[in-house]
Scaffold this motif. Sequence first.
Motif, PDB file in Angstrom:
ATOM      1  N   GLY A   1      43.050  34.239  51.891  1.00 23.89           N
ATOM      2  CA  GLY A   1      43.668  33.462  50.819  1.00 23.89           C
ATOM      3  C   GLY A   1      42.711  33.084  49.702  1.00 23.89           C
ATOM      4  N   ALA A   2      41.471  33.599  49.744  1.00 22.46           N
ATOM      5  CA  ALA A   2      40.471  33.240  48.722  1.00 22.46           C
ATOM      6  C   ALA A   2      40.819  33.773  47.346  1.00 22.46           C
ATOM      7  N   GLY A   3      41.685  34.791  47.304  1.00 19.97           N
ATOM      8  CA  GLY A   3      42.075  35.361  46.010  1.00 19.97           C
ATOM      9  C   GLY A   3      41.530  36.765  45.777  1.00 19.97           C
ATOM     10  N   LYS A   4      40.981  37.375  46.833  1.00 13.86           N
ATOM     11  CA  LYS A   4      40.341  38.693  46.688  1.00 13.86           C
ATOM     12  C   LYS A   4      41.341  39.763  46.240  1.00 13.86           C
ATOM     13  N   SER A   5      42.462  39.864  46.954  1.00 15.16           N
ATOM     14  CA  SER A   5      43.446  40.902  46.591  1.00 15.16           C
ATOM     15  C   SER A   5      44.064  40.617  45.225  1.00 15.16           C
ATOM     16  N   THR A   6      44.283  39.353  44.928  1.00 20.30           N
ATOM     17  CA  THR A   6      44.836  38.996  43.614  1.00 20.30           C
ATOM     18  C   THR A   6      43.859  39.400  42.515  1.00 20.30           C
ATOM     19  N   PHE A   7      42.585  39.174  42.761  1.00 17.91           N
ATOM     20  CA  PHE A   7      41.562  39.580  41.791  1.00 17.91           C
ATOM     21  C   PHE A   7      41.614  41.099  41.563  1.00 17.91           C
ATOM     22  N   PHE A   8      41.707  41.852  42.659  1.00 17.04           N
ATOM     23  CA  PHE A   8      41.831  43.316  42.566  1.00 17.04           C
ATOM     24  C   PHE A   8      43.030  43.711  41.725  1.00 17.04           C
ATOM     25  N   LYS A   9      44.154  43.058  42.015  1.00 17.76           N
ATOM     26  CA  LYS A   9      45.387  43.424  41.328  1.00 17.76           C
ATOM     27  C   LYS A   9      45.325  43.085  39.838  1.00 17.76           C
ATOM     28  N   LEU A  10      44.559  42.054  39.499  1.00 14.82           N
ATOM     29  CA  LEU A  10      44.359  41.738  38.080  1.00 14.82           C
ATOM     30  C   LEU A  10      43.564  42.851  37.406  1.00 14.82           C
ATOM     31  N   VAL A  11      42.509  43.298  38.091  1.00 19.44           N
ATOM     32  CA  VAL A  11      41.628  44.282  37.457  1.00 19.44           C
ATOM     33  C   VAL A  11      42.327  45.634  37.336  1.00 19.44           C
ATOM     34  N   ILE A  12      43.171  45.969  38.307  1.00 19.65           N
ATOM     35  CA  ILE A  12      43.833  47.271  38.273  1.00 19.65           C
ATOM     36  C   ILE A  12      45.134  47.217  37.449  1.00 19.65           C
ATOM     37  N   GLY A  13      45.577  46.016  37.107  1.00 21.74           N
ATOM     38  CA  GLY A  13      46.733  45.902  36.223  1.00 21.74           C
ATOM     39  C   GLY A  13      48.060  45.679  36.917  1.00 21.74           C
TER      40      GLY A  13
ATOM     41  N   LEU B   1      36.628  43.676  30.926  1.00 19.94           N
ATOM     42  CA  LEU B   1      35.987  44.757  30.175  1.00 19.94           C
ATOM     43  C   LEU B   1      35.620  45.869  31.136  1.00 19.94           C
ATOM     44  N   TYR B   2      36.086  47.074  30.813  1.00 22.94           N
ATOM     45  CA  TYR B   2      35.713  48.243  31.602  1.00 22.94           C
ATOM     46  C   TYR B   2      34.950  49.161  30.659  1.00 22.94           C
ATOM     47  N   LYS B   3      33.729  49.455  30.984  1.00 17.65           N
ATOM     48  CA  LYS B   3      32.849  50.226  30.084  1.00 17.65           C
ATOM     49  C   LYS B   3      32.880  49.622  28.685  1.00 17.65           C
ATOM     50  N   ASN B   4      32.759  48.306  28.634  1.00 16.89           N
ATOM     51  CA  ASN B   4      32.692  47.545  27.382  1.00 16.89           C
ATOM     52  C   ASN B   4      33.975  47.569  26.546  1.00 16.89           C
ATOM     53  N   LYS B   5      35.080  47.966  27.174  1.00 18.66           N
ATOM     54  CA  LYS B   5      36.344  48.024  26.428  1.00 18.66           C
ATOM     55  C   LYS B   5      37.334  47.060  27.080  1.00 18.66           C
TER      56      LYS B   5
ATOM     57  N   GLU C   1      47.274  53.605  32.748  1.00 19.80           N
ATOM     58  CA  GLU C   1      46.311  53.808  31.658  1.00 19.80           C
ATOM     59  C   GLU C   1      44.890  53.485  32.137  1.00 19.80           C
ATOM     60  N   ARG C   2      44.777  52.482  32.997  1.00 16.15           N
ATOM     61  CA  ARG C   2      43.454  52.131  33.534  1.00 16.15           C
ATOM     62  C   ARG C   2      42.964  53.234  34.459  1.00 16.15           C
ATOM     63  N   ILE C   3      43.883  53.781  35.245  1.00 18.43           N
ATOM     64  CA  ILE C   3      43.508  54.851  36.171  1.00 18.43           C
ATOM     65  C   ILE C   3      43.041  56.086  35.391  1.00 18.43           C
ATOM     66  N   LYS C   4      43.704  56.335  34.270  1.00 18.75           N
ATOM     67  CA  LYS C   4      43.300  57.457  33.400  1.00 18.75           C
ATOM     68  C   LYS C   4      41.882  57.283  32.873  1.00 18.75           C
ATOM     69  N   LEU C   5      41.482  56.026  32.682  1.00 15.89           N
ATOM     70  CA  LEU C   5      40.133  55.758  32.175  1.00 15.89           C
ATOM     71  C   LEU C   5      39.065  55.948  33.259  1.00 15.89           C
ATOM     72  N   GLY C   6      39.521  56.201  34.494  1.00 18.89           N
ATOM     73  CA  GLY C   6      38.537  56.495  35.539  1.00 18.89           C
ATOM     74  C   GLY C   6      38.438  55.466  36.651  1.00 18.89           C
ATOM     75  N   MET C   7      39.539  54.759  36.898  1.00 15.30           N
ATOM     76  CA  MET C   7      39.527  53.816  38.025  1.00 15.30           C
ATOM     77  C   MET C   7      40.333  54.394  39.183  1.00 15.30           C
ATOM     78  N   GLY C   8      39.916  54.097  40.388  1.00 19.54           N
ATOM     79  CA  GLY C   8      40.676  54.489  41.566  1.00 19.54           C
ATOM     80  C   GLY C   8      40.889  53.261  42.427  1.00 19.54           C
ATOM     81  N   VAL C   9      41.962  53.238  43.204  1.00 22.13           N
ATOM     82  CA  VAL C   9      42.220  52.041  44.003  1.00 22.13           C
ATOM     83  C   VAL C   9      42.863  52.371  45.343  1.00 22.13           C
ATOM     84  N   LYS C  10      42.395  51.643  46.358  1.00 22.53           N
ATOM     85  CA  LYS C  10      43.043  51.673  47.670  1.00 22.53           C
ATOM     86  C   LYS C  10      43.455  50.249  47.966  1.00 22.53           C
ATOM     87  N   PHE C  11      44.757  50.031  48.065  1.00 26.21           N
ATOM     88  CA  PHE C  11      45.256  48.682  48.293  1.00 26.21           C
ATOM     89  C   PHE C  11      45.095  48.276  49.758  1.00 26.21           C
TER      90      PHE C  11
END
Length: 232
Positions: free
Chosen positions: A40-52, A62-66, A75-85
């Motif tokens: 319940g610390a907020g780890k998964s919520t933090f992930f979900k914020l970053v991945i959109g 900011l991802y690569k300063n953008k 669109e984030r995944i296209k920029l080069g992010m990958g995620v395993k929920f």
Amino acid sequence: MATILETKLLTKKFGGFTAVEDVSLSVDQGEIRFVIGPNGAGKSTFFKLVIGFHSPNNGTILYKNKNIENLKTHERIKLGMGVKFQAPSVFSELTVMENLSLANNREKSFNLDNLLNDFSLENERKTLAGDLSHGKKQWLDIALATLSKPDLVFLDEPTAGLSFEETEKTGKIIKKLNEQDITFIIVGHDMDFVKQIATKVSVLHLGKMFFEGSVSEVLSDKGVNNIYLGVS
Ligand SMILES: Nc1ncnc2c1ncn2[C@@H]1O[C@H](COP(=O)(O)OP(=O)(O)OP(=O)(O)O)[C@@H](O)[C@H]1O
Ligand SMILES: [Mg+2]
């Protein structure tokens, strides 16, 4: 080292409840960063914020300063992010190969044979994902997140339910991928796993950044021991 991801004062509320509060975190290219913290610390919520998957009430990403906080997940995944929920997202009714083909949506991709070998799935190409052992299901899920050679991969609890040997092997796989220029941000509970591969550890508690440091600094911090390990 160049910064690959930076969040500034990231906040997410669900109704009146603040799940992530003012979290500022900066990850360098090439790191294997762990994000740990009690349930319940907020780890998964933090992930979900970053991945959109969630949009923040406040703060920037900011991802690569953008700035990416207004981009959609694809669109984030296209920029080069990958995620395993945290919950495995393999398609149980499809084979290992079919799962991999579906995930192969960027121009870049690892050689499938090499990837299957690395994850010990070379003899299970035609096996339905639903029939794989729990460990191999997790590995397929990580393979799906990394197949398209992303620059930054998020793994939420990649070793949940794995044996000691499977966990160790997962660490070796991640290290090998990291040597091929993939930066990782990993949520994990298993301190042996953290010790095996983490370059730096961020500790969340009650939605806030509680402590950040090397593995040994985190292990020897009294506050972290109190909140996370339940030892005083
Ligand atoms: N969609 C949601 N709606 C309402 N509350 C939520 C939602 N998602 C998470 N929360 C709450 O936010 C808090 C943080 O949840 P989160 O899943 O981020 O924790 P976590 O650190 O990943 O925990 P765990 O170690 O159990 O996976 C929890 O109290 C949770 O109940
Ligand atoms: Mg979680």
